[in-house]
Design an enzyme around this catalytic site. Structure first.
Site, PDB file in Angstrom:
ATOM      1  CG  ASN A 106      39.292  44.519  28.991  1.00  0.00           C
ATOM      2  OD1 ASN A 106      40.165  45.731  28.866  1.00  0.00           O
ATOM      3  ND2 ASN A 106      39.612  43.732  29.760  1.00  0.00           N
ATOM      4  CG  HIS A 123      37.833  52.069  25.542  1.00  0.00           C
ATOM      5  ND1 HIS A 123      38.807  51.829  26.534  1.00  0.00           N
ATOM      6  CD2 HIS A 123      37.237  53.439  26.065  1.00  0.00           C
ATOM      7  CE1 HIS A 123      39.094  53.000  27.068  1.00  0.00           C
ATOM      8  NE2 HIS A 123      38.232  53.859  26.964  1.00  0.00           N
ATOM      9  CB  THR A 190      42.961  49.589  34.129  1.00  0.00           C
ATOM     10  OG1 THR A 190      43.107  50.733  33.348  1.00  0.00           O
ATOM     11  CG2 THR A 190      42.345  50.009  35.367  1.00  0.00           C
ATOM     12  CG  ASN A 215      47.865  46.544  37.902  1.00  0.00           C
ATOM     13  OD1 ASN A 215      48.938  46.079  37.585  1.00  0.00           O
ATOM     14  ND2 ASN A 215      47.318  47.380  37.206  1.00  0.00           N
TER      15      ASN A 215
END
Ligand code: OAD
Length: 241
Positions: A106, A123, A190, A215
């Site tokens: 993130n 990232h 993710t 998730n």
């Protein structure tokens, strides 16, 4: 006890015995803060926009103002959002374990705002910008005319990783070390579709870690996990603290 509490009790017990804990997060952990993910739900960013228009070096070269307006919009959304219970739970886990490592895909800065430290940002981070020519790195300007410029006169760009670009080498190495040496690994929020980040689950597996996925949906990483908890991270992660 309900199903979630049962799962939490089992996972908590494994966690207590673990010496080295690492966590990989994705956009889903910020979903409960009101930020759109890339691929899940009706507001998914890559459902509404084409990555090649907004998140590649070519897109930036073609139309820096367009690319910047999208990142500024996302920065404004992130600034208006608050960390959720999942972010806070991870910061709490870190505070009790010196060897805890948090790896994130993130760019929204919400882990840091929840109190996580030394976050491994694979990232980049939209709160930071860097010059396209000189080595300057600056806080992303919030209200300069778009596209913003560096003091040297060249264009600034958001300090994020675009499609086709390499991940920051130091962050990647720290992530590989953290995943490879972990004996307990959580992969939360993710889709596990984007490499090399998604490959960290395999690295953790190869290193012998016990792997827990958090998730609401199944992902390609599910088969590599010892426990898959179908829950929101903001609901489940606080149960581990
Ligand atoms: P995705 O949007 O691909 O996946 C989000 C995941 O979060 C999905 O698997 C959802 O099921 C899950 N999810 C949704 N709500 C959740 C919740 N409340 N709790 C837990 N999980 C939830 O996002 P990423 O996997 O982070 O890269 O995407 C990876 C990369 O693709 C991003 O970093 C970005 C994107 O292109 C770059 O920009 C380089």
């Amino acid at each position: 006890m309900d199903g979630l509490s049962d799962a939490a009790a089992e996972v908590r017990e494994r966690l207590q015995r673990a010496a080295r804990v690492a966590v990989l997060t994705g956009a889903g952990v910020s979903a409960e803060s009101g930020l759109a993910t890339f691929r899940s739900g009706p507001d998914a960013l890559w459902r509404r926009h084409r990555p090649e228009d907004l998140a590649t070096p070519e897109a930036f070269a073609r139309d820096p103002e367009l690319v910047w307006s999208w990142y500024r919009h996302r920065l404004q959304r992130a600034a208006a959002a608050a960390p959720n219970a999942g972010h806070f739970a991870l910061a709490t886990l870190q505070s009790t374990r010196p060897t805890f490592r948090l790896i994130t895909q993130n760019v929204d800065g919400l882990h840091e705002r929840a109190g996580s430290r030394s976050v491994i940002e694979l990232h980049g981070n939209i709160w930071r910008s860097r010059c396209t020519v000189c080595p300057r790195s600056v806080p992303t300007p919030l209200d300069d005319a778009l596209p913003p410029r560096c003091a040297c006169g060249a264009l600034l760009r958001p300090d994020v990783v675009w499609f086709g670009e390499a991940l920051p080498a130091r962050a990647m190495q720290r992530a590989l070390d953290a995943a490879g040496s972990a004996d307990f690994f959580i992969v939360a929020g993710t889709s596990a579709l984007v490499y090399p980040a998604a490959g960290l689950v395999g690295v953790a597996r190869a290193g012998g870690a016990f792997i827990v996925e958090v998730n609401p949906e199944e992902t390609p990483a599910t088969v590599a996990c010892d426990v898959s908890v179908r829950a929101k991270s903001g609901e489940f992660l606080p149960l581990l603290c």
